[in-house]
Design a protein around this motif. Structure first.
Motif, PDB file in Angstrom:
ATOM      1  N   VAL A  62      49.919  35.886  39.600  1.00 27.49           N
ATOM      2  CA  VAL A  62      49.479  35.506  40.940  1.00 27.49           C
ATOM      3  C   VAL A  62      48.055  34.960  40.852  1.00 27.49           C
ATOM      4  O   VAL A  62      47.301  35.310  39.953  1.00 27.49           O
ATOM      5  N   ARG A  63      47.719  34.070  41.795  1.00 29.97           N
ATOM      6  CA  ARG A  63      46.355  33.546  41.838  1.00 29.97           C
ATOM      7  C   ARG A  63      45.660  34.106  43.074  1.00 29.97           C
ATOM      8  O   ARG A  63      46.129  33.934  44.198  1.00 29.97           O
ATOM      9  N   ARG A  64      44.563  34.785  42.838  1.00 35.06           N
ATOM     10  CA  ARG A  64      43.805  35.418  43.919  1.00 35.06           C
ATOM     11  C   ARG A  64      42.921  34.395  44.627  1.00 35.06           C
ATOM     12  O   ARG A  64      42.366  33.503  44.006  1.00 35.06           O
ATOM     13  N   ARG A  65      42.759  34.574  45.930  1.00 29.28           N
ATOM     14  CA  ARG A  65      41.862  33.713  46.708  1.00 29.28           C
ATOM     15  C   ARG A  65      40.403  33.993  46.366  1.00 29.28           C
ATOM     16  O   ARG A  65      39.588  33.103  46.343  1.00 29.28           O
ATOM     17  N   VAL A  66      40.078  35.260  46.136  1.00 27.85           N
ATOM     18  CA  VAL A  66      38.709  35.635  45.772  1.00 27.85           C
ATOM     19  C   VAL A  66      38.731  36.020  44.307  1.00 27.85           C
ATOM     20  O   VAL A  66      39.384  36.979  43.925  1.00 27.85           O
TER      21      VAL A  66
END
Length: 134
Positions: free
Chosen positions: A23-27
């Motif tokens: 998954v790619r985190r926003r922060v």
């Protein structure tokens, strides 16, 4: 006055059909961007339970712990990380927690370096080498 240690982070290492879920985190945490579904172990939880809960909350997948792969203090964040191999029981991955996540991807072994150029913790890499070569 002693500082209360922060709870460990449990990461769900989910392999299905020869691919691993990232998954790619926003922060970004430190220099991290793409990573495993993960979050803090809550009071009364085992790392395996926390990894399964985080996978459900972040991606909608129902997973079960198959084995703890290892534990370390992450070199970029300084947090204790517990890596947990998980099997998918049901569901299709999606971005459920869109405040925290931007995107997800099922990746084959030859795509991993493109998403995670710094490599994985040794025991996790060994698990992926084995699981993704099947």
């Amino acid at each position: 006055m002693t500082e209360t240690p922060r709870p460990p982070i449990a990461a769900a290492v989910i392999v299905k059909d020869g691919q691993v879920l990232l998954v790619r985190r926003r922060v970004k945490e430190g220099s991290l961007s793409w990573q495993f579904p993960a979050g803090e172990v809550e009071a009364g939880e085992t790392p395996g339970q926390a990894a399964a809960r985080e996978a459900q909350e972040e991606t909608g997948l129902t997973v079960a712990e198959s084995q703890v792969l290892g534990e370390r203090v992450h070199p970029n964040t300084g947090r204790t990380m517990v890596y947990v191999a998980c099997d998918v029981l049901s569901g299709e991955a999606s971005v459920v927690d869109d405040e925290e996540l931007d995107e997800f991807a099922w990746l084959k072994r030859d795509q991993l370096a493109e998403y995670v150029p710094y490599g994985f913790f040794g025991p996790v890499q060994e698990h992926l080498d084995s699981a993704l070569s099947a």
